[in-house]
Design an enzyme around this catalytic site. Structure first.
Site, PDB file in Angstrom:
ATOM      1  N   LEU A  79      -2.253 -21.961 -18.115  1.00  0.00           N
ATOM      2  CA  LEU A  79      -2.206 -23.383 -18.472  1.00  0.00           C
ATOM      3  C   LEU A  79      -1.205 -23.587 -19.601  1.00  0.00           C
ATOM      4  CD1 LEU A  79      -6.006 -24.381 -18.375  1.00  0.00           C
ATOM      5  CD2 LEU A  79      -4.266 -24.897 -16.668  1.00  0.00           C
TER       6      LEU A  79
ATOM      7  N   HIS B 218      -6.303 -15.093  -6.651  1.00  0.00           N
ATOM      8  CA  HIS B 218      -6.467 -16.053  -7.747  1.00  0.00           C
ATOM      9  C   HIS B 218      -5.139 -16.622  -8.248  1.00  0.00           C
ATOM     10  CE1 HIS B 218      -8.537 -17.954 -10.987  1.00  0.00           C
ATOM     11  NE2 HIS B 218      -8.039 -17.187 -11.924  1.00  0.00           N
TER      12      HIS B 218
ATOM     13  N   GLU C  36     -11.787 -14.140 -24.952  1.00  0.00           N
ATOM     14  CA  GLU C  36     -11.785 -13.742 -23.533  1.00  0.00           C
ATOM     15  C   GLU C  36     -11.268 -12.332 -23.389  1.00  0.00           C
ATOM     16  OE1 GLU C  36     -10.115 -15.968 -20.366  1.00  0.00           O
ATOM     17  OE2 GLU C  36     -11.094 -17.799 -21.020  1.00  0.00           O
TER      18      GLU C  36
ATOM     19  N   ALA D  77      -9.253 -25.134 -13.238  1.00  0.00           N
ATOM     20  CA  ALA D  77      -9.281 -24.090 -14.279  1.00  0.00           C
ATOM     21  C   ALA D  77     -10.532 -24.221 -15.136  1.00  0.00           C
ATOM     22  CB  ALA D  77      -8.031 -24.177 -15.130  1.00  0.00           C
TER      23      ALA D  77
ATOM     24  N   SER E 291      -4.797 -26.664 -11.251  1.00  0.00           N
ATOM     25  CA  SER E 291      -4.994 -27.053 -12.659  1.00  0.00           C
ATOM     26  C   SER E 291      -6.343 -27.729 -12.835  1.00  0.00           C
ATOM     27  CB  SER E 291      -3.885 -28.005 -13.104  1.00  0.00           C
ATOM     28  OG  SER E 291      -2.639 -27.378 -13.002  1.00  0.00           O
TER      29      SER E 291
ATOM     30  N   GLU F 266       2.992 -22.186 -12.197  1.00  0.00           N
ATOM     31  CA  GLU F 266       2.703 -20.954 -11.446  1.00  0.00           C
ATOM     32  C   GLU F 266       3.756 -20.627 -10.396  1.00  0.00           C
ATOM     33  OE1 GLU F 266      -1.385 -20.612 -10.211  1.00  0.00           O
ATOM     34  OE2 GLU F 266      -0.928 -18.916  -8.896  1.00  0.00           O
TER      35      GLU F 266
ATOM     36  N   HIS G  25      -9.198 -12.003  -8.419  1.00  0.00           N
ATOM     37  CA  HIS G  25     -10.299 -12.217  -9.361  1.00  0.00           C
ATOM     38  C   HIS G  25     -11.547 -11.554  -8.787  1.00  0.00           C
ATOM     39  CE1 HIS G  25     -13.064 -14.120 -12.117  1.00  0.00           C
ATOM     40  NE2 HIS G  25     -12.039 -14.588 -12.790  1.00  0.00           N
TER      41      HIS G  25
ATOM     42  N   GLY H  76     -11.718 -21.365 -17.476  1.00  0.00           N
ATOM     43  CA  GLY H  76     -11.804 -20.538 -18.693  1.00  0.00           C
ATOM     44  C   GLY H  76     -11.264 -21.214 -19.916  1.00  0.00           C
ATOM     45  N   GLY H  77     -10.032 -21.720 -19.874  1.00  0.00           N
ATOM     46  CA  GLY H  77      -9.492 -22.384 -21.051  1.00  0.00           C
ATOM     47  C   GLY H  77      -8.006 -22.184 -21.191  1.00  0.00           C
TER      48      GLY H  77
ATOM     49  N   GLY I  12      -0.012 -30.920 -10.546  1.00  0.00           N
ATOM     50  CA  GLY I  12      -0.854 -30.120 -11.433  1.00  0.00           C
ATOM     51  C   GLY I  12      -0.428 -30.324 -12.879  1.00  0.00           C
TER      52      GLY I  12
ATOM     53  N   ARG J 130      -1.332 -11.222 -15.524  1.00  0.00           N
ATOM     54  CA  ARG J 130      -1.433 -12.360 -16.448  1.00  0.00           C
ATOM     55  C   ARG J 130      -2.602 -12.182 -17.410  1.00  0.00           C
ATOM     56  NH1 ARG J 130      -4.540 -17.642 -15.707  1.00  0.00           N
ATOM     57  NH2 ARG J 130      -5.698 -16.318 -14.291  1.00  0.00           N
TER      58      ARG J 130
ATOM     59  N   ARG K  93      -9.313  -7.204 -14.730  1.00  0.00           N
ATOM     60  CA  ARG K  93      -9.674  -7.815 -13.441  1.00  0.00           C
ATOM     61  C   ARG K  93      -9.330  -6.931 -12.244  1.00  0.00           C
ATOM     62  NH1 ARG K  93      -7.778 -14.099 -14.417  1.00  0.00           N
ATOM     63  NH2 ARG K  93      -9.472 -14.512 -15.846  1.00  0.00           N
TER      64      ARG K  93
HETATM   65  C1  LIG Z   1     -10.407 -21.671 -10.044  1.00  0.00           C
HETATM   66  C2  LIG Z   1      -9.282 -21.403 -11.010  1.00  0.00           C
HETATM   67  C3  LIG Z   1      -9.560 -21.207 -12.347  1.00  0.00           C
HETATM   68  C4  LIG Z   1      -8.519 -20.982 -13.253  1.00  0.00           C
HETATM   69  N1  LIG Z   1      -8.813 -20.865 -14.592  1.00  0.00           N
HETATM   70  C5  LIG Z   1      -7.786 -20.789 -15.482  1.00  0.00           C
HETATM   71  C6  LIG Z   1      -8.034 -20.839 -16.872  1.00  0.00           C
HETATM   72  O1  LIG Z   1      -9.155 -20.967 -17.311  1.00  0.00           O
HETATM   73  N2  LIG Z   1      -6.974 -20.770 -17.713  1.00  0.00           N
HETATM   74  C7  LIG Z   1      -5.685 -20.656 -17.279  1.00  0.00           C
HETATM   75  O2  LIG Z   1      -4.756 -20.605 -18.100  1.00  0.00           O
HETATM   76  N3  LIG Z   1      -5.436 -20.622 -15.950  1.00  0.00           N
HETATM   77  C8  LIG Z   1      -6.434 -20.702 -15.054  1.00  0.00           C
HETATM   78  N4  LIG Z   1      -6.163 -20.688 -13.715  1.00  0.00           N
HETATM   79  C9  LIG Z   1      -4.767 -20.682 -13.278  1.00  0.00           C
HETATM   80  C10 LIG Z   1      -4.160 -22.060 -13.531  1.00  0.00           C
HETATM   81  O3  LIG Z   1      -5.121 -23.047 -13.271  1.00  0.00           O
HETATM   82  C11 LIG Z   1      -2.941 -22.300 -12.660  1.00  0.00           C
HETATM   83  O4  LIG Z   1      -2.062 -21.226 -12.732  1.00  0.00           O
HETATM   84  C12 LIG Z   1      -2.201 -23.544 -13.131  1.00  0.00           C
HETATM   85  O5  LIG Z   1      -3.087 -24.627 -13.249  1.00  0.00           O
HETATM   86  C13 LIG Z   1      -1.071 -23.877 -12.187  1.00  0.00           C
HETATM   87  O6  LIG Z   1      -0.596 -25.142 -12.519  1.00  0.00           O
HETATM   88  P1  LIG Z   1       0.647 -25.732 -11.736  1.00  0.00           P
HETATM   89  O7  LIG Z   1       0.854 -27.101 -12.278  1.00  0.00           O
HETATM   90  O8  LIG Z   1       1.760 -24.769 -11.778  1.00  0.00           O
HETATM   91  O9  LIG Z   1       0.161 -25.778 -10.218  1.00  0.00           O
HETATM   92  P2  LIG Z   1      -1.121 -26.474  -9.575  1.00  0.00           P
HETATM   93  O10 LIG Z   1      -2.047 -26.969 -10.607  1.00  0.00           O
HETATM   94  O11 LIG Z   1      -1.652 -25.547  -8.572  1.00  0.00           O
HETATM   95  O12 LIG Z   1      -0.485 -27.750  -8.864  1.00  0.00           O
HETATM   96  C14 LIG Z   1       0.368 -27.629  -7.763  1.00  0.00           C
HETATM   97  C15 LIG Z   1       0.555 -29.018  -7.178  1.00  0.00           C
HETATM   98  O13 LIG Z   1       1.563 -28.992  -6.167  1.00  0.00           O
HETATM   99  C16 LIG Z   1       1.083 -29.661  -4.997  1.00  0.00           C
HETATM  100  N5  LIG Z   1       1.834 -29.141  -3.848  1.00  0.00           N
HETATM  101  C17 LIG Z   1       1.823 -27.883  -3.329  1.00  0.00           C
HETATM  102  N6  LIG Z   1       2.692 -27.794  -2.312  1.00  0.00           N
HETATM  103  C18 LIG Z   1       3.273 -29.014  -2.172  1.00  0.00           C
HETATM  104  C19 LIG Z   1       4.242 -29.570  -1.290  1.00  0.00           C
HETATM  105  N7  LIG Z   1       4.832 -28.847  -0.322  1.00  0.00           N
HETATM  106  N8  LIG Z   1       4.582 -30.875  -1.439  1.00  0.00           N
HETATM  107  C20 LIG Z   1       4.002 -31.646  -2.389  1.00  0.00           C
HETATM  108  N9  LIG Z   1       3.078 -31.168  -3.262  1.00  0.00           N
HETATM  109  C21 LIG Z   1       2.729 -29.886  -3.147  1.00  0.00           C
HETATM  110  C22 LIG Z   1      -0.397 -29.327  -5.012  1.00  0.00           C
HETATM  111  O14 LIG Z   1      -1.126 -30.153  -4.160  1.00  0.00           O
HETATM  112  C23 LIG Z   1      -0.684 -29.537  -6.493  1.00  0.00           C
HETATM  113  O15 LIG Z   1      -0.803 -30.908  -6.785  1.00  0.00           O
HETATM  114  C24 LIG Z   1      -7.186 -20.907 -12.793  1.00  0.00           C
HETATM  115  C25 LIG Z   1      -6.906 -21.077 -11.439  1.00  0.00           C
HETATM  116  C26 LIG Z   1      -7.941 -21.337 -10.549  1.00  0.00           C
HETATM  117  C27 LIG Z   1      -7.616 -21.532  -9.108  1.00  0.00           C
END
Ligand SMILES: Cc1cc2nc3c(=O)[nH]c(=O)nc-3n(C[C@H](O)[C@H](O)[C@H](O)COP(=O)(O)OP(=O)(O)OC[C@H]3O[C@@H](n4cnc5c(N)ncnc54)[C@H](O)[C@@H]3O)c2cc1C
Length: 491
Positions: free
Chosen positions: A368, A327, A110, A42, A39, A351, A224, A44-45, A10, A362, A269
């Site tokens: 992000l 969410h 927002e 996402a 990621s 996250e 959410h 919203g922004g 992500g 949050r 929310r």
């Molecule tokens: C629909 C949606 C809309 C959102 N909108 C917003 C927004 O507008 N603005 C904002 O700030 N936040 C938003 N969020 C929250 C935000 O997107 C996430 O909190 C953030 O992107 C998390 O990023 P990350 O890199 O920590 O994890 P993620 O992007 O979730 O990536 C985790 C990665 O780890 C991998 N993984 C998981 N377990 C394992 C394992 N055991 N072995 C190997 N790989 C694994 C997954 O496949 C993935 O590639 C939104 C979330 C969602 C679901």
């Protein structure tokens, strides 16, 4: 060259890799493809106080208010102070955030932000645009896709590597490194309806907890209010920006559900989610009425595409069928401001981590930003690490234990009933009693199928949530408990 193993593709994992690729030997391990993450979803922004009238101090104040002052102030200050610099660096590197006609950055407003400070890219496809841009900057990393991280390898209380399994070959491998970074995201799939990608099953939290790492704030799960829901299945998020643009929540009789609540459809929310659940429990259907939004399809192209893909007749009905669902998780693996966990050389970012920035709830569009900031801080710390000497160890074959686990559906239904938007102490205890019949804590990840592993990891996370919720003295932020805490016995 230092060797760094990053688990998760992500924004947090990939941004960290961009920061380390010139100085370290970096491997990114990810469960499915690099496109599978929250990621990428996402909408919203990303928040940053870059508008001339705005300031990091005001962004910090909004973050603390949303988090109910349960946040760690130092983490909040780090987020709001470092975030704008990182966004500017990304823009300089070629990241195209949306701009106004005069070329100025277009800052959106927002819920719970006191300023226009939310940047978008490609309209409501910010996460995909940003994560893809960051991935396009990766030139010197090794990828191990379709590979699941299973368990940490710890020597003399120091993390020296991680065991992974290739999904296609079934081959187990232990990757060793000077640092292991968990960037595996949250745990949305613990619940029957979630906005999260299917790979998000609480793995990082379970992996760290099994190795004895400190975990915190697990009581705080954000639900959410508006998930596109058809026949009981979630098909993605309907962004809050749509309510911000004038959409209202109604039932099948066009009754306005939030009419008598402070801030109405733009209430926090958790408040909206609880009202929707209560209304649904009275037998009503839930819809988002978009009739007040002109040019809906141009303004929300990503949502429009999703609605069309699922044949939702919103152009004629002006309604989108929604339900509340899981969410985001505010809690996770406890880290300091450099993303260091309680186990030396194990880091957690994004996250999966709990550095205290989000508190009990949050602020929208802060996650992000936290992915970027926590990754940047981890990069600084990892670059300063001394190289590690790893002793060769014989592999010990643990005796096989037959898994006794619930089905995923049973676990999700129980989690929604007892750990969802409204909790009771009795319900939390009932849930823990139910969970106690399963042996998820005795199982060895290497001996489980992918499906069993996901369920075992989610059981572990559910246990952490239920216990953390019971330990909270009262409702706070996203954790809402109906019964009062039992009075302490005196004498
Ligand atoms: C629909 C949606 C809309 C959102 N909108 C917003 C927004 O507008 N603005 C904002 O700030 N936040 C938003 N969020 C929250 C935000 O997107 C996430 O909190 C953030 O992107 C998390 O990023 P990350 O890199 O920590 O994890 P993620 O992007 O979730 O990536 C985790 C990665 O780890 C991998 N993984 C998981 N377990 C394992 C394992 N055991 N072995 C190997 N790989 C694994 C997954 O496949 C993935 O590639 C939104 C979330 C969602 C679901």
């Amino acid at each position: 060259m230092r060797k760094v193993i990053i688990i998760g593709a992500g924004l947090a994992g990939c941004y960290l890799a961009t920061q380390l690729q010139d100085t370290c030997d970096v491997t990114i391990v990810t469960k499915k493809s690099p496109k599978d993450s929250n990621s990428m979803l996402a909408q919203g922004g990303i928040a940053a106080s870059l508008d001339p009238g705005d300031s990091p101090a005001e962004h910090a104040a909004d973050t603390l208010t949303a988090g109910q002052y349960h946040n760690k102030p130092a983490a909040v200050n780090q987020l709001v102070a470092t975030g704008p610099k990182l966004i500017q660096q990304l823009i300089k590197a070629g990241m195209a955030f949306d701009r106004q006609a005069d070329g100025q950055l277009d800052f959106g407003l927002e819920g719970a932000h006191s300023h226009h400070r939310v940047l978008h890219a490609n309209g409501d496809r910010t996460g995909a645009a940003l994560t893809s841009f960051v991935q396009s900057q990766l030139h010197r990393v090794q990828w191990q896709s379709n590979t699941t991280a299973l368990a940490l390898k710890v020597q003399d209380d120091v993390c020296v590597g991680i065991t992974v399994r290739n999904e296609r070959t079934g081959q187990l491998e232990t990757l060793t490194g000077d640092a292991v970074v968990l960037a595996t995201g949250g745990l949305g799939n613990l619940f029957p309806l979630t906005t999260n990608n299917q790979t998000i099953t609480g793995d990082g939290i379970a992996i760290a907890a099994r190795a004895g790492a400190a975990i915190s704030d697990m009581a705080f799960v954000q639900f959410h209010p508006t998930l596109l829901t058809l026949h009981g299945q979630c098909y993605g998020l309907i962004t809050e920006a749509i309510r911000g643009s004038g959409a209202i929540l109604v039932d099948e009789n066009n009754h306005r559900i939030m009419a008598n609540v402070a801030k109405r459809d733009l209430a926090p929310r958790d408040v909206v989610a609880r009202h929707l659940k209560a209304w649904q429990q009275q037998g009503h259907q839930l819809f988002l009425d978009i009739s007040a939004i002109p040019n809906f399809t141009q303004r929300f192209p990503g949502v429009t595409e999703n609605l069309d893909n699922h044949h939702v007749p919103f152009r004629t009905t002006n309604r989108i069928p929604i339900q509340p669902g899981a969410h985001f998780v505010m809690g996770g693996i406890t880290t300091d401001l450099s993303a260091q966990t309680s186990i030396p050389r194990l880091f957690a970012i994004g996250e999966v981590a709990c550095n205290g920035v989000h508190g009990a709830n949050r602020l929208a569009s802060n996650s992000l930003l936290d992915c970027l900031v926590s990754a940047e801080k981890a990069a600084e710390k990892i670059q300063a690490l001394q190289p590690l000497t790893i002793r060769p160890t014989a592999t010990t074959n643990k005796p096989a234990v037959k898994p006794i686990l619930p089905t995923l559906t049973d676990l999700q239904d129980k989690a929604w009933q007892y750990l969802g938007v409204v909790r009771t102490r009795t319900g939390l205890r009932t849930f823990l009693d139910w969970l106690a019949q399963f042996n998820y804590r005795q199982l060895t990840p290497e001996q489980l199928s992918d499906n069993e592993l996901a369920i075992a990891n989610l059981c572990l996370c559910a246990n952490l949530i239920a216990n953390a919720a019971l330990a909270e003295p009262k409702s706070l932020g996203a954790h809402y408990i109906k019964e009062p805490a039992a009075k302490k016995q005196v004498g």
